[in-house]
Design a protein around this motif. Structure first.
Motif, PDB file in Angstrom:
ATOM      1  N   ASN A 450      54.328  35.534  40.863  1.00 21.18           N
ATOM      2  CA  ASN A 450      53.577  36.681  41.355  1.00 21.18           C
ATOM      3  C   ASN A 450      52.652  36.203  42.473  1.00 21.18           C
ATOM      4  O   ASN A 450      51.576  35.652  42.214  1.00 21.18           O
ATOM      5  N   GLN A 451      53.081  36.408  43.700  1.00 25.27           N
ATOM      6  CA  GLN A 451      52.337  35.891  44.843  1.00 25.27           C
ATOM      7  C   GLN A 451      50.953  36.513  44.963  1.00 25.27           C
ATOM      8  O   GLN A 451      49.997  35.850  45.393  1.00 25.27           O
ATOM      9  N   GLU A 452      50.826  37.777  44.580  1.00 27.52           N
ATOM     10  CA  GLU A 452      49.526  38.442  44.667  1.00 27.52           C
ATOM     11  C   GLU A 452      48.525  37.821  43.702  1.00 27.52           C
ATOM     12  O   GLU A 452      47.364  37.602  44.050  1.00 27.52           O
ATOM     13  N   ILE A 453      48.964  37.543  42.489  1.00 30.69           N
ATOM     14  CA  ILE A 453      48.076  36.897  41.514  1.00 30.69           C
ATOM     15  C   ILE A 453      47.805  35.463  41.930  1.00 30.69           C
ATOM     16  O   ILE A 453      46.687  34.953  41.781  1.00 30.69           O
ATOM     17  N   LYS A 455      47.436  34.303  44.827  1.00 34.49           N
ATOM     18  CA  LYS A 455      46.403  34.290  45.883  1.00 34.49           C
ATOM     19  C   LYS A 455      44.993  34.322  45.313  1.00 34.49           C
ATOM     20  O   LYS A 455      44.048  33.895  45.988  1.00 34.49           O
ATOM     21  N   THR A 456      44.851  34.812  44.080  1.00 32.57           N
ATOM     22  CA  THR A 456      43.509  34.918  43.482  1.00 32.57           C
ATOM     23  C   THR A 456      43.067  33.624  42.798  1.00 32.57           C
ATOM     24  O   THR A 456      41.922  33.520  42.361  1.00 32.57           O
TER      25      THR A 456
END
Length: 461
Positions: A450-453, A455-456
């Motif tokens: 999950n690239q979005e997660i 990034k966090t």
């Protein structure tokens, strides 16, 4: 049967090291073969193995790719049941015991665990049931030449024909099978379940009825001839319960259950480091054992594959200039000088070091000081002077070992064969095996990041 059930249950139990103590908002960074990896787990590993100041520090994205590969290997190790070995069980139980802090385990805890593990085992076995095959194995490297492949295939076919003509399977297995563990049992492999063997072997074995014999089956490790001895379904829990609980007690799994209780207690806190450490230890043992089997030891022992690799990549190992393959040695007496040369004449180069140690330097008496290897000018002063005729070289004498000698062969070209550069060839062959293995794991097990997660992650370092 009880040994099998205990082994299967232990494997399933130890493969369920799910981390329960997570922050309230702990999204999934990646999923590998259906197993989620939370942000806190990933961050724990990233910070521990990729700290500030490390020369090879990776970005979060780079480390995510490496961690996914690591988890692929864990999935393969669990499927291969590597966590059922006695050594693995003992080491992990001891570690879990240290982490448990002496938690009290009740009989009801063991019975509850036995029931849970039985249910998971039965589900894993499914309708396929258990089989008890016997095998005759003729090993064949995946890098074998066509000539070698044909030779082994013909040999396997001749053994199969002998069995068809009435030869006794157990007797032949003891004589010709190259699986040492099963050969001494007349080929008997004991009870096995789905996903404990190569796919090719499993498909052929499960297709057999009791008493049936397979034709030679080609799997990654060679040709198997399979005799189906028995088939059955897993017995009901009530039949196995007492023996299963007894096995849990006898095999020191109380410590493992204690560790589980500690994790359950810790799940009520916000500190997940204890669980991360336990899972890290569990997974690390598995990955090490599987990598050793699939890459490190395989490369060291696959002489056919190493030779084939060298033949294809020979130009990569060519080194210009003269070389000397041999020995420089120092002795206390002239008699030992002559004895060393006489002794080595009947031995291949690869055995020199160990042979000299066991013959001349046993019982704490070092009669010979030596250095064995392949030398080029500048590597060794004695070789430079005696072999490469560099008279300007000065050697510091050792009064305790006044006699100096060399023995070996000056090479016209280097390397003459892959053994001259074996360490380099093994290292390169291991890299190739690793790459092929990882590619096969990617094709077998799904990975979603999950690239979005991801990034966090930097926000929580």
């Amino acid at each position: 049967m009880m040994r099998l059930l205990f082994t299967l249950c232990f494997s399933l139990f130890m493969s369920v090291f799910t981390l329960q103590a997570q922050p309230k908002a702990d999204p999934v960074v990646m999923t590998v073969n259906g197993v989620p990896v939370t942000r806190s787990e990933f961050l724990y590993s990233y910070n521990k193995n990729n700290g500030i100041g490390q020369s090879d520090r990776k970005s979060v994205e780079e480390y995510a790719e490496l961690y996914a590969i690591y988890k692929l290997k864990v999935a393969a190790a669990l499927e291969a049941q590597l966590d059922t070995s006695a050594a693995f069980r003992q080491e992990l139980a001891m570690y879990s015991d240290r982490q448990s802090g002496g938690a009290v385990i009740l009989d009801t805890d063991l019975q509850t665990e036995a029931r849970r593990l039985y249910d998971r085992t039965k589900k894993a076995i499914g309708t396929h049931g258990l089989i008890r095959p016997a095998e005759i194995l003729l090993r064949l490297s995946t890098r074998a030449s066509s000539k070698e492949q044909n030779r082994i295939a013909q040999r396997a076919d001749s053994i199969w024909r002998a069995l068809q003509a009435g030869a006794d399977f157990a007797t032949l297995a003891r004589k010709v099978s190259e699986d040492e563990q099963t050969a001494v049992q007349g080929g008997d492999m004991g009870w096995i379940q789905p996903h404990q063997s190569f796919v090719e072997f499993e498909q052929a074995a499960y297709a057999l009825q009791t008493g049936e014999l397979s034709r030679p089956v080609l799997a990654p490790d060679g040709y198997h001839i399979i005799l189906m001895k028995e088939r059955k379904q897993l017995e009901p829990f009530e039949v196995l319960k007492d023996n299963l609980v007894r096995s849990l007690q006898q095999q020191r799994l109380k410590q493992a259950v204690a560790g589980q209780k500690v994790r359950e207690v810790a799940a009520q806190t916000t500190d997940a480091n204890r669980q991360f450490q336990i899972q890290e230890y569990h997974d690390g043992l598995l990955v090490y054992d599987l990598t050793n089997r699939e890459v490190w030891q395989r490369a060291k022992t696959d002489d056919v594959g190493l030779r084939a690799w060298f033949d294809v990549h020979k130009k990569s190992y060519v080194s210009e200039g003269p070389h000397y393959r041999g020995l420089v040695y120092y002795t206390k007496t002239k008699a030992d000088m002559k004895a060393v040369k006489k002794y080595l004449k009947r031995l291949p180069f690869e055995q020199w070091t160990e042979a000299l140690r066991s013959t001349f330097n046993s019982d704490g008496d070092e009669r010979v000081k030596m250095e064995v290897g392949v030398f080029k000018p500048g590597d060794n002063a004695a070789i430079d002077r005696q072999v490469f005729k560099r008279r300007d070289v000065v050697i510091q004498a050792d009064a305790a070992y006044p006699f100096e000698g060399v023995y070996g062969k000056k090479l016209k070209k280097y390397p003459e064969g892959y053994n001259d550069v074996r360490d380099q060839v093994v290292a390169d062959y291991q890299k190739m095996l690793e790459a092929e293995w990882v590619a096969s794991l990617r094709s077998r097990y799904p990975v979603q990041i999950n690239q979005e997660i991801l990034k966090t992650v930097n926000q929580y370092q």
